[in-house]
Design a protein around this motif. Structure first.
Motif, PDB file in Angstrom:
ATOM      1  N   GLU A  88      19.984  67.767   5.760  1.00 20.36           N
ATOM      2  CA  GLU A  88      20.063  69.182   6.146  1.00 20.36           C
ATOM      3  C   GLU A  88      18.796  69.932   5.739  1.00 20.36           C
ATOM      4  N   ARG A  89      18.319  69.701   4.523  1.00 19.58           N
ATOM      5  CA  ARG A  89      17.104  70.394   4.054  1.00 19.58           C
ATOM      6  C   ARG A  89      15.872  69.921   4.811  1.00 19.58           C
ATOM      7  N   ILE A  90      15.815  68.628   5.102  1.00 23.29           N
ATOM      8  CA  ILE A  90      14.675  68.090   5.853  1.00 23.29           C
ATOM      9  C   ILE A  90      14.641  68.681   7.256  1.00 23.29           C
ATOM     10  N   THR A  91      15.791  68.743   7.904  1.00 21.50           N
ATOM     11  CA  THR A  91      15.879  69.304   9.251  1.00 21.50           C
ATOM     12  C   THR A  91      15.492  70.785   9.250  1.00 21.50           C
ATOM     13  N   ALA A  92      15.915  71.509   8.216  1.00 21.16           N
ATOM     14  CA  ALA A  92      15.603  72.938   8.121  1.00 21.16           C
ATOM     15  C   ALA A  92      14.132  73.203   7.813  1.00 21.16           C
ATOM     16  N   SER A  93      13.458  72.210   7.261  1.00 20.21           N
ATOM     17  CA  SER A  93      12.041  72.401   6.900  1.00 20.21           C
ATOM     18  C   SER A  93      11.119  71.745   7.917  1.00 20.21           C
ATOM     19  N   ASP A  94      11.433  71.905   9.167  1.00 20.86           N
ATOM     20  CA  ASP A  94      10.659  71.308  10.254  1.00 20.86           C
ATOM     21  C   ASP A  94       9.191  71.717  10.150  1.00 20.86           C
ATOM     22  N   GLY A  95       8.307  70.726  10.273  1.00 17.62           N
ATOM     23  CA  GLY A  95       6.884  70.995  10.160  1.00 17.62           C
ATOM     24  C   GLY A  95       6.043  69.881  10.747  1.00 17.62           C
ATOM     25  N   THR A  96       4.838  69.707  10.208  1.00 19.83           N
ATOM     26  CA  THR A  96       3.895  68.736  10.752  1.00 19.83           C
ATOM     27  C   THR A  96       3.568  67.595   9.779  1.00 19.83           C
ATOM     28  N   THR A  97       4.132  67.623   8.580  1.00 18.18           N
ATOM     29  CA  THR A  97       3.831  66.623   7.561  1.00 18.18           C
ATOM     30  C   THR A  97       4.688  65.381   7.764  1.00 18.18           C
ATOM     31  N   GLN A  98       4.044  64.210   7.791  1.00 15.34           N
ATOM     32  CA  GLN A  98       4.783  62.955   7.932  1.00 15.34           C
ATOM     33  C   GLN A  98       5.686  62.748   6.727  1.00 15.34           C
ATOM     34  N   LEU A  99       6.884  62.228   6.976  1.00 15.89           N
ATOM     35  CA  LEU A  99       7.845  61.977   5.911  1.00 15.89           C
ATOM     36  C   LEU A  99       8.028  60.475   5.731  1.00 15.89           C
ATOM     37  N   HIS A 100       7.793  60.012   4.512  1.00 12.23           N
ATOM     38  CA  HIS A 100       8.001  58.612   4.149  1.00 12.23           C
ATOM     39  C   HIS A 100       9.119  58.574   3.118  1.00 12.23           C
ATOM     40  N   VAL A 101      10.056  57.656   3.287  1.00 17.55           N
ATOM     41  CA  VAL A 101      11.165  57.517   2.345  1.00 17.55           C
ATOM     42  C   VAL A 101      11.149  56.094   1.808  1.00 17.55           C
ATOM     43  N   ASN A 102      11.184  55.976   0.493  1.00 18.13           N
ATOM     44  CA  ASN A 102      11.226  54.674  -0.166  1.00 18.13           C
ATOM     45  C   ASN A 102      12.557  54.584  -0.905  1.00 18.13           C
ATOM     46  N   VAL A 103      13.402  53.641  -0.494  1.00 18.13           N
ATOM     47  CA  VAL A 103      14.676  53.398  -1.163  1.00 18.13           C
ATOM     48  C   VAL A 103      14.497  52.154  -2.023  1.00 18.13           C
ATOM     49  N   TYR A 104      14.849  52.280  -3.316  1.00 22.71           N
ATOM     50  CA  TYR A 104      14.637  51.153  -4.217  1.00 22.71           C
ATOM     51  C   TYR A 104      15.872  50.876  -5.066  1.00 22.71           C
ATOM     52  N   ASP A 105      15.974  49.641  -5.485  1.00 26.69           N
ATOM     53  CA  ASP A 105      17.041  49.198  -6.385  1.00 26.69           C
ATOM     54  C   ASP A 105      16.404  48.898  -7.731  1.00 26.69           C
ATOM     55  N   PRO A 106      16.645  49.739  -8.741  1.00 27.88           N
ATOM     56  CA  PRO A 106      15.997  49.527 -10.035  1.00 27.88           C
ATOM     57  C   PRO A 106      16.440  48.229 -10.726  1.00 27.88           C
ATOM     58  N   ALA A 107      17.613  47.745 -10.394  1.00 30.16           N
ATOM     59  CA  ALA A 107      18.107  46.519 -11.037  1.00 30.16           C
ATOM     60  C   ALA A 107      17.359  45.284 -10.551  1.00 30.16           C
ATOM     61  N   THR A 108      17.065  45.234  -9.260  1.00 34.08           N
ATOM     62  CA  THR A 108      16.410  44.048  -8.697  1.00 34.08           C
ATOM     63  C   THR A 108      14.931  44.265  -8.396  1.00 34.08           C
ATOM     64  N   LEU A 109      14.481  45.518  -8.543  1.00 32.82           N
ATOM     65  CA  LEU A 109      13.102  45.900  -8.242  1.00 32.82           C
ATOM     66  C   LEU A 109      12.726  45.652  -6.780  1.00 32.82           C
ATOM     67  N   VAL A 110      13.724  45.752  -5.910  1.00 34.51           N
ATOM     68  CA  VAL A 110      13.506  45.616  -4.472  1.00 34.51           C
ATOM     69  C   VAL A 110      13.440  47.015  -3.876  1.00 34.51           C
ATOM     70  N   SER A 111      12.484  47.209  -2.962  1.00 38.01           N
ATOM     71  CA  SER A 111      12.377  48.511  -2.314  1.00 38.01           C
ATOM     72  C   SER A 111      12.091  48.348  -0.831  1.00 38.01           C
ATOM     73  N   VAL A 112      12.472  49.365  -0.076  1.00 37.87           N
ATOM     74  CA  VAL A 112      12.223  49.396   1.357  1.00 37.87           C
ATOM     75  C   VAL A 112      11.534  50.724   1.661  1.00 37.87           C
ATOM     76  N   ALA A 113      10.344  50.663   2.226  1.00 38.91           N
ATOM     77  CA  ALA A 113       9.589  51.867   2.583  1.00 38.91           C
ATOM     78  C   ALA A 113       9.763  52.133   4.074  1.00 38.91           C
ATOM     79  N   MET A 114      10.074  53.391   4.405  1.00 41.42           N
ATOM     80  CA  MET A 114      10.324  53.749   5.797  1.00 41.42           C
ATOM     81  C   MET A 114       9.556  55.011   6.166  1.00 41.42           C
TER      82      MET A 114
END
Length: 132
Positions: free
Chosen positions: A79-105
């Protein structure tokens, strides 16, 4: 939040930014400390109000721990991301601290603006983010 000491010419140059409540973009370099070359110091070379830098930001990177992801937190963030519409690219990194695995999107659907509401949510939820 960090404290810096400014002396002489540096103080004269940057004192126009020294007010409570100013959010600053600070650029500098690490160099040997004056009168003690065995130690290092951070030397400020540029200072600008952060509000002036918003138009220059190209990317925002958000880092989410998988342990903190819930349907509610994702809905609120979306909701906040949609409301803050702009020109800056958004990168999201989801990580698991237990296994140290991450996925960058890279979000192809949303580009953001660094609004106060978006930043407030990230800081309230203690979500780590960086801007480039």
């Amino acid at each position: 939040k960090h404290e810096f000491a400014l002396f002489g010419k540096d103080y004269e140059t940057f004192r126009i930014y020294m007010f409570n409540g100013y959010f600053l973009y600070v650029k500098g370099k690490v160099q040997p400390r004056f009168k003690d070359s065995d130690q290092l110091e951070f030397k400020i070379t540029q200072m600008t109000q952060l509000s002036e830098m918003r138009s220059k930001v190209r990317e925002m990177h958000i880092k989410l721990s998988i342990d903190e992801i819930t349907d509610g937190s994702i809905a609120e963030l979306t909701e906040r991301i949609t409301a803050s519409d702009g020109t800056t690219q958004l990168h999201v990194n989801v990580y698991d601290p237990a296994t140290l695995v991450s996925v960058a999107m890279l979000s192809k659907r949303h580009r953001v603006s660094l609004t106060g509401d978006l930043i407030a949510l990230l800081e309230e939820r203690d979500i780590k983010y960086t801007i480039v």
